[in-house]
Write a protein that holds these residues in place. Structure first.
Motif, mmCIF file in Angstrom:
data_model
loop_
_atom_site.group_PDB
_atom_site.id
_atom_site.type_symbol
_atom_site.label_atom_id
_atom_site.label_comp_id
_atom_site.label_asym_id
_atom_site.label_seq_id
_atom_site.Cartn_x
_atom_site.Cartn_y
_atom_site.Cartn_z
ATOM 1 N N ALA A 353 0.826 -1.208 0.000
ATOM 2 C CA ALA A 353 0.000 0.000 0.000
ATOM 3 C C ALA A 353 0.858 1.255 0.000
ATOM 4 O O ALA A 353 0.587 2.217 -0.730
ATOM 5 C CB ALA A 353 -0.944 -0.016 1.206
ATOM 6 N N PRO A 371 -5.111 4.505 -0.749
ATOM 7 C CA PRO A 371 -4.756 3.694 0.424
ATOM 8 C C PRO A 371 -4.239 4.576 1.556
ATOM 9 O O PRO A 371 -3.803 5.712 1.350
ATOM 10 C CB PRO A 371 -3.676 2.759 -0.121
ATOM 11 N N SER A 378 -3.093 -0.884 8.025
ATOM 12 C CA SER A 378 -3.314 -0.176 6.770
ATOM 13 C C SER A 378 -4.739 -0.410 6.279
ATOM 14 O O SER A 378 -5.303 -1.504 6.439
ATOM 15 C CB SER A 378 -2.311 -0.649 5.709
ATOM 16 N N THR A 379 -5.295 0.642 5.675
ATOM 17 C CA THR A 379 -6.656 0.578 5.146
ATOM 18 C C THR A 379 -6.667 1.183 3.753
ATOM 19 O O THR A 379 -5.691 1.780 3.302
ATOM 20 C CB THR A 379 -7.641 1.334 6.058
ATOM 21 N N ILE A 380 -7.797 1.026 3.098
ATOM 22 C CA ILE A 380 -8.012 1.598 1.764
ATOM 23 C C ILE A 380 -9.460 2.060 1.684
ATOM 24 O O ILE A 380 -10.362 1.437 2.255
ATOM 25 C CB ILE A 380 -7.689 0.568 0.660
ATOM 26 N N LEU A 412 -6.842 -3.689 5.250
ATOM 27 C CA LEU A 412 -5.868 -4.526 4.548
ATOM 28 C C LEU A 412 -5.236 -5.528 5.505
ATOM 29 O O LEU A 412 -4.120 -5.980 5.283
ATOM 30 C CB LEU A 412 -4.800 -3.651 3.881
ATOM 31 N N GLY A 425 -11.037 -5.074 0.242
ATOM 32 C CA GLY A 425 -9.923 -4.133 0.329
ATOM 33 C C GLY A 425 -8.723 -4.593 -0.485
ATOM 34 O O GLY A 425 -8.055 -3.781 -1.152
ATOM 35 N N LEU A 429 -6.909 -2.667 -3.747
ATOM 36 C CA LEU A 429 -5.478 -2.444 -3.875
ATOM 37 C C LEU A 429 -4.973 -2.965 -5.215
ATOM 38 O O LEU A 429 -4.158 -2.303 -5.892
ATOM 39 C CB LEU A 429 -4.751 -3.137 -2.714
#
Length: 540
Positions: A353, A371, A378-380, A412, A425, A429
């Motif tokens: 990401a 992201p 971690s996220t998106i 993520l 997610g 990505l």
């Protein structure tokens, strides 16, 4: 001896008997009609209808209303009967009777009161007051009995008959009526002749209203067409004015273009210099992007897995990341849930990401699904669509902006989150990597689920090119900032540590909470500004 009977009919069928009867009666049947003639007239004054196949014909009543007094007042008439049978194929006269209306014999009110046989070919006349006939011989004629009168007479008083004056008045009245009828017929004939004479004039008079109506219709249509013609002419004038103005504008633009072309011819050396400078800058930007991608490739090395059974299995910084197509492979590799979740989330997906975010920044390609690299958290985000939830409460929470942003953010990492949100997610990505390949370099992605192979292919294309890579400019990261450039050796102590921490946060995404890349850039700017201020004070 026994009398000879119809022996041949004894055993005959009903059909045979019917045919025999029809053949016997057919010889005696005939078609008949009669005509009435008057003296001094060649043509018959009346012709009856034809009665077919009969031995005792009955004719319709005669209507004398169409005949004048010259016929209705006659006392002598001639009746002729015409017949045609199967043996006689043409019409022949059967009987001719010289009829005197005064010699008719009264038979009674109807034929039911007459019980005697009539002679052959007797002619019976049905009148309004009874039945009459004329006999060739009156020897055997017996008048019908007169029914006794039911009216009782009182006394022997005699009733007087009509007088001569009354009969004379009746005769005059009849003459007047007949004269009136003749006058009526003459007037009708004169009117008919007058109508026939003026038929053309009357026809023309009847055609006048139709012609006037047609003239009104034509006049209305003419006015309508004239209005349409005026409107079309007006539109034509407007279009001509518009075309004239467009021609003027085109001429002015052409003149302006010629002037600009002359100015550009005069400035051609300078424009050529600007064009060369643009080409040089584009090459420099491409070379710098190659160098930056080479640095990213060294920071996040993507290399094949040593003990891999498949050619497209890679590791990032020494940590494996299986593809998202493990369900379709034979034999299938271990699913993502069986791997170390912390290693997969923090060391692998977090690195991917962060690397995708930096590539989008340096390649100047906006991501539809931005992201947020936070290491193991971690996220998106998906600002385009929102997944439907099965619960009503979750659906009602979308009215709140904070809850909607939380629902649009997908993790993520697979620890402690629903499986479908984690897989979605990971799909977002992979879509970012596909968009970078297609938008920046026009390369079509075969399988979007291969995360590290696609990312390795992106770096391979981004670092490809001719010539050597350019050297990093003096000042390091300060060359990317818009703030004042600080000379080397000015930063000391806490400032150098702050710059180092900011650069580390920018490159590696380290930090907690608000320690994101953009916050790291702002921190780096503030640190460089403080260092610049101290340097100026020292120089002052």
């Amino acid at each position: 001896m026994r009398r000879r009977s119809t022996l041949e009919w004894a055993n005959a069928t009903p059909q045979r008997r019917q045919e025999k009867l029809e053949s016997v009666t057919a010889e005696r049947m005939a078609d008949i009609f009669f005509t009435i003639h008057a003296e001094g007239v060649d043509e018959p004054v009346y012709i009856s209808e034809t009665v077919e196949r009969t031995m005792n014909p009955t004719f319709r009543h005669i209507d004398w209303s169409a005949c004048g007094p010259g016929v209705t007042r006659l006392g002598h008439l001639i009746l002729r009967f015409w017949v045609k049978s199967a043996k006689v194929t043409s019409w022949r006269q059967l009987l001719e009777i010289q009829l005197s209306l005064t010699s008719l014999q009264y038979l009674g009110k109807n034929l039911e009161q007459y019980h005697h046989a009539l002679p052959q070919n007797a002619v019976i006349f049905h009148s309004t007051d009874g039945v009459y006939t004329i006999f060739p011989s009156l020897v055997s004629y017996v008048p019908p009995p007169i029914a006794p009168s039911t009216r009782k007479t009182t006394g022997t008083r005699l009733l007087s008959t009509s007088s001569f004056d009354a009969l004379l008045r009746l005769s005059k009245l009849d003459d007047s009526i007949q004269d009136a009828l003749v006058t009526r017929n003459k007037i009708a004939s004169d009117l008919e002749d007058l109508l026939q004479t003026n038929h053309a004039a009357l026809t023309d008079r009847d055609k006048v209203p139709e012609a006037e109506d047609r003239l009104k219709t034509i006049d209305y249509a003419s006015k309508t067409v004239q209005k349409q013609l005026d409107k079309a002419r007006k539109q034509q004038d407007e279009k001509r004015d518009l075309l004239r103005s467009r021609r003027d504008l085109m001429a002015a633009d052409s003149k302006h273009g010629k002037l600009r072309a002359e100015e550009m011819r005069a400035q051609r050396p300078e424009l050529q210099h600007c064009r060369d400078d643009l080409v040089t800058r584009k090459r420099a930007i491409t070379a710098q992007r190659r160098r930056i991608c080479e640095d990213l490739q060294r920071i996040y090395p993507i290399s094949p897995l040593p003990a891999a059974k498949k050619s497209l299995e890679f590791t990032i910084r020494g940590l494996p990341l299986p593809d998202d197509d493990w369900e379709t492979r034979d034999p299938p590799p271990p699913p993502l849930d069986t791997l170390d979740k912390d290693t997969l989330a923090a060391a692998t997906l977090g690195n991917v990401a962060h690397m995708v975010l930096l590539l989008a920044f340096y390649l100047h390609q906006p991501l539809p699904y931005p992201p947020d690299p936070r290491g193991s958290n971690s996220t998106i985000e998906d600002p385009i669509s929102l997944l439907k939830t099965s619960t009503v409460a979750a659906t009602k929470q979308t009215d709140d902006p904070a809850n909607e942003k939380r629902l649009r953010t997908y993790p993520l990492f697979s620890k402690g989150v629903p499986r479908f949100r984690y897989e979605y997610g990971l799909f977002l990505l992979n879509k970012n990597i596909q968009i970078l390949l297609e938008s920046a370099y026009g390369v079509r992605v075969v399988d979007v689920r291969q995360t590290l192979p696609n990312l390795k292919y992106l770096l391979y294309i981004a670092t490809a090119g001719e010539g050597e890579l350019p050297a990093r400019k003096a000042g390091g990261v300060r060359g990317l900032l818009r703030g004042a450039v600080v000379p080397l050796g000015v930063q000391r102590g806490g400032s150098e540590e702050s710059v180092g921490s900011a650069v580390s946060a920018l490159l590696f995404g380290e930090g907690k909470g608000e320690g994101r890349s953009r916050d790291a850039v702002e921190s780096l700017r503030r640190t460089m500004g403080e260092a610049d201020g101290k340097g100026k004070g020292k120089r002052g």
